[in-house]
Design a protein around this motif. Structure first.
Motif, PDB file in Angstrom:
ATOM      1  N   LYS A  79      10.507   1.189 -36.493  1.00  0.00           N
ATOM      2  CA  LYS A  79       8.970   0.888 -37.609  1.00  0.00           C
ATOM      3  C   LYS A  79       7.954   0.484 -36.091  1.00  0.00           C
ATOM      4  O   LYS A  79       7.560   0.139 -35.551  1.00  0.00           O
ATOM      5  CB  LYS A  79       8.733   0.895 -38.786  1.00  0.00           C
ATOM      6  N   TYR A  80       9.074  -0.571 -35.785  1.00  0.00           N
ATOM      7  CA  TYR A  80       8.562  -1.531 -35.263  1.00  0.00           C
ATOM      8  C   TYR A  80       8.363  -1.129 -33.693  1.00  0.00           C
ATOM      9  O   TYR A  80       7.238  -1.192 -33.089  1.00  0.00           O
ATOM     10  CB  TYR A  80       9.328  -2.221 -34.353  1.00  0.00           C
ATOM     11  N   VAL A  81       9.060   0.291 -33.064  1.00  0.00           N
ATOM     12  CA  VAL A  81       9.009   0.775 -32.271  1.00  0.00           C
ATOM     13  C   VAL A  81       7.922   1.843 -31.837  1.00  0.00           C
ATOM     14  O   VAL A  81       7.183   1.606 -30.985  1.00  0.00           O
ATOM     15  CB  VAL A  81      10.098   1.408 -31.576  1.00  0.00           C
ATOM     16  N   ARG A  82       7.565   2.505 -33.807  1.00  0.00           N
ATOM     17  CA  ARG A  82       6.549   3.531 -33.264  1.00  0.00           C
ATOM     18  C   ARG A  82       5.764   2.485 -33.237  1.00  0.00           C
ATOM     19  O   ARG A  82       4.368   3.302 -33.187  1.00  0.00           O
ATOM     20  CB  ARG A  82       7.176   4.099 -34.660  1.00  0.00           C
ATOM     21  N   SER A  83       5.265   1.603 -34.351  1.00  0.00           N
ATOM     22  CA  SER A  83       3.961   0.692 -34.425  1.00  0.00           C
ATOM     23  C   SER A  83       3.497   0.564 -33.139  1.00  0.00           C
ATOM     24  O   SER A  83       2.241   0.695 -32.522  1.00  0.00           O
ATOM     25  CB  SER A  83       3.913  -0.448 -35.314  1.00  0.00           C
ATOM     26  N   HIS A  84       4.116  -0.325 -32.162  1.00  0.00           N
ATOM     27  CA  HIS A  84       3.805  -0.069 -30.907  1.00  0.00           C
ATOM     28  C   HIS A  84       3.032   0.542 -30.529  1.00  0.00           C
ATOM     29  O   HIS A  84       2.100   0.350 -29.547  1.00  0.00           O
ATOM     30  CB  HIS A  84       4.763  -1.536 -30.105  1.00  0.00           C
ATOM     31  N   ALA A  85       3.791   1.804 -29.878  1.00  0.00           N
ATOM     32  CA  ALA A  85       3.568   2.852 -29.853  1.00  0.00           C
ATOM     33  C   ALA A  85       2.130   3.179 -29.749  1.00  0.00           C
ATOM     34  O   ALA A  85       1.670   4.055 -29.053  1.00  0.00           O
ATOM     35  CB  ALA A  85       4.339   3.597 -29.559  1.00  0.00           C
ATOM     36  N   LEU A  86       1.894   3.630 -30.896  1.00  0.00           N
ATOM     37  CA  LEU A  86       0.725   4.091 -31.529  1.00  0.00           C
ATOM     38  C   LEU A  86      -0.816   2.947 -31.375  1.00  0.00           C
ATOM     39  O   LEU A  86      -1.640   3.467 -30.747  1.00  0.00           O
ATOM     40  CB  LEU A  86       0.854   3.447 -33.199  1.00  0.00           C
ATOM     41  N   ALA A  87       0.111   2.024 -31.434  1.00  0.00           N
ATOM     42  CA  ALA A  87      -1.010   0.743 -31.254  1.00  0.00           C
ATOM     43  C   ALA A  87      -1.393   0.606 -29.650  1.00  0.00           C
ATOM     44  O   ALA A  87      -2.867   0.541 -29.322  1.00  0.00           O
ATOM     45  CB  ALA A  87      -0.306  -0.365 -31.470  1.00  0.00           C
ATOM     46  N   ALA A  88      -0.424   0.982 -28.314  1.00  0.00           N
ATOM     47  CA  ALA A  88      -0.623   0.693 -27.202  1.00  0.00           C
ATOM     48  C   ALA A  88      -1.652   2.331 -27.197  1.00  0.00           C
ATOM     49  O   ALA A  88      -2.665   1.942 -26.313  1.00  0.00           O
ATOM     50  CB  ALA A  88       0.934   1.336 -26.983  1.00  0.00           C
ATOM     51  N   GLU A  89      -0.768   3.451 -27.991  1.00  0.00           N
ATOM     52  CA  GLU A  89      -1.926   4.532 -27.788  1.00  0.00           C
ATOM     53  C   GLU A  89      -3.331   4.098 -27.940  1.00  0.00           C
ATOM     54  O   GLU A  89      -4.271   4.552 -27.423  1.00  0.00           O
ATOM     55  CB  GLU A  89      -1.461   5.146 -28.863  1.00  0.00           C
ATOM     56  N   GLU A  90      -3.808   3.534 -29.152  1.00  0.00           N
ATOM     57  CA  GLU A  90      -5.196   2.952 -29.507  1.00  0.00           C
ATOM     58  C   GLU A  90      -5.868   2.398 -28.590  1.00  0.00           C
ATOM     59  O   GLU A  90      -6.690   2.605 -28.151  1.00  0.00           O
ATOM     60  CB  GLU A  90      -5.139   2.664 -31.210  1.00  0.00           C
ATOM     61  N   MET A  91      -5.287   1.374 -28.066  1.00  0.00           N
ATOM     62  CA  MET A  91      -5.442   0.685 -26.890  1.00  0.00           C
ATOM     63  C   MET A  91      -6.185   1.318 -25.395  1.00  0.00           C
ATOM     64  O   MET A  91      -7.207   1.708 -24.634  1.00  0.00           O
ATOM     65  CB  MET A  91      -4.770  -0.589 -26.785  1.00  0.00           C
ATOM     66  N   GLU A  92      -5.284   1.782 -25.160  1.00  0.00           N
ATOM     67  CA  GLU A  92      -5.145   3.042 -23.752  1.00  0.00           C
ATOM     68  C   GLU A  92      -6.559   3.760 -23.844  1.00  0.00           C
ATOM     69  O   GLU A  92      -7.270   4.453 -23.398  1.00  0.00           O
ATOM     70  CB  GLU A  92      -4.101   3.723 -23.886  1.00  0.00           C
ATOM     71  N   ARG A  93      -6.862   4.705 -25.477  1.00  0.00           N
ATOM     72  CA  ARG A  93      -8.050   5.065 -25.623  1.00  0.00           C
ATOM     73  C   ARG A  93      -9.313   4.543 -25.669  1.00  0.00           C
ATOM     74  O   ARG A  93     -10.381   4.600 -25.425  1.00  0.00           O
ATOM     75  CB  ARG A  93      -7.306   6.307 -26.860  1.00  0.00           C
ATOM     76  N   PHE A  94      -9.336   3.200 -26.349  1.00  0.00           N
ATOM     77  CA  PHE A  94     -10.575   2.594 -26.571  1.00  0.00           C
ATOM     78  C   PHE A  94     -10.773   2.714 -25.119  1.00  0.00           C
ATOM     79  O   PHE A  94     -11.852   1.590 -24.602  1.00  0.00           O
ATOM     80  CB  PHE A  94      -9.913   1.767 -27.518  1.00  0.00           C
ATOM     81  N   PHE A  95      -9.589   1.226 -24.189  1.00  0.00           N
ATOM     82  CA  PHE A  95     -10.529   0.595 -22.751  1.00  0.00           C
ATOM     83  C   PHE A  95     -10.773   2.323 -22.051  1.00  0.00           C
ATOM     84  O   PHE A  95     -11.052   2.096 -21.240  1.00  0.00           O
ATOM     85  CB  PHE A  95      -9.073   0.205 -22.397  1.00  0.00           C
ATOM     86  N   GLY A 150      -0.969   3.203 -40.094  1.00  0.00           N
ATOM     87  CA  GLY A 150       0.157   3.145 -39.679  1.00  0.00           C
ATOM     88  C   GLY A 150       0.254   2.297 -39.028  1.00  0.00           C
ATOM     89  O   GLY A 150       1.285   2.472 -38.064  1.00  0.00           O
ATOM     90  N   VAL A 151       0.033   1.397 -38.205  1.00  0.00           N
ATOM     91  CA  VAL A 151       0.061   0.577 -37.150  1.00  0.00           C
ATOM     92  C   VAL A 151       0.546  -1.191 -38.137  1.00  0.00           C
ATOM     93  O   VAL A 151      -0.464  -1.634 -38.843  1.00  0.00           O
ATOM     94  CB  VAL A 151      -0.403   0.157 -36.536  1.00  0.00           C
ATOM     95  N   GLN A 152       1.279  -1.171 -38.206  1.00  0.00           N
ATOM     96  CA  GLN A 152       1.812  -2.902 -38.403  1.00  0.00           C
ATOM     97  C   GLN A 152       3.454  -3.007 -38.704  1.00  0.00           C
ATOM     98  O   GLN A 152       4.856  -1.704 -38.782  1.00  0.00           O
ATOM     99  CB  GLN A 152       2.532  -3.225 -40.036  1.00  0.00           C
ATOM    100  N   PRO A 153       3.787  -4.099 -37.199  1.00  0.00           N
ATOM    101  CA  PRO A 153       3.267  -4.659 -36.594  1.00  0.00           C
ATOM    102  C   PRO A 153       2.456  -4.349 -35.457  1.00  0.00           C
ATOM    103  O   PRO A 153       2.284  -3.427 -35.210  1.00  0.00           O
ATOM    104  CB  PRO A 153       4.135  -5.925 -35.866  1.00  0.00           C
ATOM    105  N   ALA A 154       1.671  -5.276 -34.786  1.00  0.00           N
ATOM    106  CA  ALA A 154       0.774  -5.207 -33.569  1.00  0.00           C
ATOM    107  C   ALA A 154      -1.226  -4.860 -34.056  1.00  0.00           C
ATOM    108  O   ALA A 154      -1.683  -4.613 -32.971  1.00  0.00           O
ATOM    109  CB  ALA A 154       0.899  -3.600 -32.669  1.00  0.00           C
ATOM    110  N   GLU A 155      -0.924  -4.170 -35.246  1.00  0.00           N
ATOM    111  CA  GLU A 155      -2.812  -3.461 -35.845  1.00  0.00           C
ATOM    112  C   GLU A 155      -3.341  -4.582 -35.367  1.00  0.00           C
ATOM    113  O   GLU A 155      -4.435  -4.645 -35.519  1.00  0.00           O
ATOM    114  CB  GLU A 155      -2.550  -3.377 -37.695  1.00  0.00           C
ATOM    115  N   ASP A 156      -2.812  -6.284 -35.521  1.00  0.00           N
ATOM    116  CA  ASP A 156      -4.184  -7.382 -35.411  1.00  0.00           C
ATOM    117  C   ASP A 156      -4.133  -7.545 -33.717  1.00  0.00           C
ATOM    118  O   ASP A 156      -5.551  -8.080 -33.315  1.00  0.00           O
ATOM    119  CB  ASP A 156      -3.524  -8.790 -35.697  1.00  0.00           C
ATOM    120  N   THR A 157      -3.480  -6.670 -32.411  1.00  0.00           N
ATOM    121  CA  THR A 157      -3.742  -7.013 -31.827  1.00  0.00           C
ATOM    122  C   THR A 157      -4.973  -6.197 -31.513  1.00  0.00           C
ATOM    123  O   THR A 157      -5.654  -6.309 -30.348  1.00  0.00           O
ATOM    124  CB  THR A 157      -1.893  -6.346 -31.208  1.00  0.00           C
TER     125      THR A 157
END
Length: 330
Positions: free
Chosen positions: A227-243, A182-189
């Motif tokens: 979509k851009y905003v939602r995607s980046h929020a999901l990406a940030a949430e995934e990185m927060e969890r992984f970090f 569900g992440v695009q853009p920012a999936e590469d990040t």
């Protein structure tokens, strides 16, 4: 078993697909399979992909319902038969020696990842019929090997490039890492940060071996959409969890990760919504971005004090609804 699985997600790719696939056919390295993941295209993409798959057994066509580029790449990873995987976007073009050089580099050093540099080209780019011929032995010999890929990435405090399509990955080194659904853009990040924090080493060359088409229709050019905003929020949430899941992280790296995530959140959920959301329902759309930013502020992932006094103040004004003053400061 082929040595390399090259994964190409396809969605309504008619405009540039032939040039992309022709560049793959022209590779000097031929021990590969090419996984064409047709992600529910509604134009003539499927018929083009079928033609290439019928004419050349190197190409394998897989069709799925539209699920986005992350789902397509994850499908490719799951279907890959090779010990090494690479990714290519449907509108980009590989130099003929790209995969040969990547493979030679990664094998020379028994590395987890091999990488090259890229050319940025206009949307109307046409590949040169006689491209530069690299002395492969020389390129491989001069490639730089590193045992500190994440430290290299943070050689600049803002971090380095997050491209996924300029690399060859050893599959076992990235086992368990996938692209966030569900992440695009920012999936590469997300994928790149997880990879850099997992792998043990990396080899790279300054040779430019891919032509990245700057397509005005690409997701990254569509502006600040919902979509851009939602995607980046999901990406940030995934990185927060992984970090947060990382153990044995020294203080310097933790500081770099905190700054990187804060800057990512600030840019995508504070600065850009303030400056680049226009048109109907602007207030409601900015408010939606603000809610995401507030969530990360509450969790501690957004630490605006790390960005300096000006942006710290801008963030506080934004979170309290004072958009005019916040916009002036960002």
């Amino acid at each position: 078993m082929p040595a390399i699985s090259l994964i190409i997600p396809l969605y309504n790719a008619v405009r540039h697909l032939r040039a992309c696939l022709d560049s793959v056919k022209a590779q000097t390295f031929t021990d590969l399979e090419v996984l064409l993941i047709n992600d529910g295209s509604t134009d003539g993409t499927l018929s083009i992909a079928e033609k290439y798959a019928c004419e050349n057994p190197m190409f394998r066509l897989i069709t799925q319902e539209n699920g986005g580029v992350s789902a397509a790449r994850n499908c490719g990873i799951s279907k890959a038969q090779s010990p090494f995987v690479a990714f290519l976007d449907q509108d980009d073009v590989l130099h003929p020696q790209a995969l040969e050089i990547l493979y030679r580099m990664i094998c020379r050093d028994n590395a987890d990842v091999a990488a090259f540099q890229i050319h940025f080209v206009p949307d109307a780019f046409v590949a040169d019929a006689s491209p530069e011929n690299f002395a492969v032995d020389k390129v491989v010999r001069e490639a730089t090997f590193s045992r500190t890929p994440i430290a290299d990435f943070f050689g600049h405090r803002k971090g380095g490039a997050i491209y996924v399509w300029n690399k060859l990955y050893r599959r076992e080194a990235i086992a368990g890492i996938d692209f966030p659904q569900g992440v695009q853009p920012a999936e590469d990040t997300v994928f790149t940060m997880k990879t850099l924090l997992t792998i043990k080493n990396m080899v790279s060359t300054d040779a430019r071996l891919l032509y990245y088409r700057q397509n005005e229709d690409s997701v990254s050019k569509q502006g600040i959409t919902d979509k851009y905003v939602r995607s980046h929020a999901l990406a940030a949430e995934e990185m927060e969890r992984f970090f947060a899941s990382l153990s044995d992280v020294d203080d310097k790296l933790r500081q770099n990760l905190d700054f990187y995530l804060t800057r990512f959140i600030f840019k995508s959920l504070v600065s850009q919504p303030l400056r680049k959301i226009f048109g109907a329902n602007r207030k409601q759309r900015v408010d939606a971005a603000r809610k995401y930013a507030a969530m990360f502020y509450q969790s501690g992932a957004l630490k605006p004090q790390l960005l300096g006094s000006r942006k710290n103040m801008a963030c506080k004004l934004y979170l309290s609804g004072h958009d005019r003053w916040a916009k002036f400061l960002v």
